[in-house]
Design an enzyme around this catalytic site. Sequence first.
Site, PDB file in Angstrom:
ATOM      1  CB  SER A   2      -0.915   0.024   1.222  1.00  0.00           C
ATOM      2  OG  SER A   2      -1.621  -1.176   1.335  1.00  0.00           O
TER       3      SER A   2
HETATM    4  N1  SAH Z   1      -0.434  -5.020   4.296  1.00  0.00           N
HETATM    5  C1  SAH Z   1       0.185  -5.353   3.042  1.00  0.00           C
HETATM    6  C2  SAH Z   1      -0.703  -5.027   1.880  1.00  0.00           C
HETATM    7  C3  SAH Z   1      -0.785  -6.199   0.970  1.00  0.00           C
HETATM    8  S1  SAH Z   1      -2.063  -6.173  -0.240  1.00  0.00           S
HETATM    9  C4  SAH Z   1       1.562  -4.715   2.923  1.00  0.00           C
HETATM   10  O1  SAH Z   1       1.916  -3.888   3.787  1.00  0.00           O
HETATM   11  O2  SAH Z   1       2.312  -5.066   2.020  1.00  0.00           O
HETATM   12  C5  SAH Z   1      -3.285  -7.201   0.530  1.00  0.00           C
HETATM   13  C6  SAH Z   1      -2.897  -8.604   0.866  1.00  0.00           C
HETATM   14  O3  SAH Z   1      -4.059  -9.252   1.390  1.00  0.00           O
HETATM   15  C7  SAH Z   1      -2.439  -9.451  -0.308  1.00  0.00           C
HETATM   16  O4  SAH Z   1      -1.168  -9.956  -0.044  1.00  0.00           O
HETATM   17  C8  SAH Z   1      -3.489 -10.551  -0.396  1.00  0.00           C
HETATM   18  O5  SAH Z   1      -2.966 -11.810  -0.790  1.00  0.00           O
HETATM   19  C9  SAH Z   1      -4.010 -10.609   1.028  1.00  0.00           C
HETATM   20  N2  SAH Z   1      -5.334 -11.210   1.199  1.00  0.00           N
HETATM   21  C10 SAH Z   1      -6.420 -11.110   0.400  1.00  0.00           C
HETATM   22  N3  SAH Z   1      -7.459 -11.798   0.910  1.00  0.00           N
HETATM   23  C11 SAH Z   1      -7.034 -12.338   2.087  1.00  0.00           C
HETATM   24  C12 SAH Z   1      -7.640 -13.163   3.087  1.00  0.00           C
HETATM   25  N4  SAH Z   1      -8.916 -13.574   3.001  1.00  0.00           N
HETATM   26  N5  SAH Z   1      -6.891 -13.534   4.160  1.00  0.00           N
HETATM   27  C13 SAH Z   1      -5.608 -13.136   4.265  1.00  0.00           C
HETATM   28  N6  SAH Z   1      -4.976 -12.363   3.346  1.00  0.00           N
HETATM   29  C14 SAH Z   1      -5.678 -11.969   2.278  1.00  0.00           C
END
Ligand code: SAH
Length: 218
Positions: free
Chosen positions: A69
């Site tokens: 993000s």
């Molecule tokens: N907080 C992260 C943002 C990653 S983008 C950072 O700082 O890099 C969002 C992430 O959520 C992705 O890696 C995706 O695979 C994950 N995601 C999506 N659905 C999910 C779920 N049901 N449970 C756990 N992770 C999930």
Amino acid sequence: MVAELQGIGMTSRRTRMRLIQRLRESGIQDERVLTALAEIPRHIFLDEALSHRAYEDTALPIGYQQTLSQPYIVARMTEVLMEHNPSRVLELGTGSGYQTAVLAQLVDEVFSVERINPLLNKARERMRTLHLRNTSLRLAGDVMGWPENAPFDGILVTAAPASMPEDLLPQLAEGGVMVAPIGETTQVLTKVIRRGDDYEITELEPVRFVPLLSGVVR
Ligand code: SAH
């Protein structure tokens, strides 16, 4: 506090401080949050080819169609969460682990769940590199979140559910706060506070996140 890592010279620190100044100008006020973002090197959460862009205020790809993000969003969500001074926090969507590391600077314990195993493994390695010992990471299970470790006094959702993530609500402690982007094509950053069996909902601002999905990727 994060030990200074080899290879992170003054240049990176200066660039990082410029980003912090920019976040301040964008309206981030919580000094604890700004300090945490100043302490966590964002470039180690990216592939080498992109690491030179780490201190721009933009979202960046981390593979598997996922993104790290934008720093402003990380700061903003953390700031909303920290207004309630949580000590045990669940993050949904570990991704690169950057938000996890930022939270680890601010609260006692961070639990983070990810559905894409290769991303989870890389994030784990980064927690080790940064000597962050108050984080527990795991692969997503059948139930959304981490019910075995509930209740949490803070929940941060970093992927967007289409509607209110009902499965997460019972994992919130009394008086606990959840911050989540909610919606399909357009999303609203939403704050939910638990009051007994009631949930106080506040819509904050429009945001853009990758979707929250079910199932795991091995
Ligand atoms: N907080 C992260 C943002 C990653 S983008 C950072 O700082 O890099 C969002 C992430 O959520 C992705 O890696 C995706 O695979 C994950 N995601 C999506 N659905 C999910 C779920 N049901 N449970 C756990 N992770 C999930």
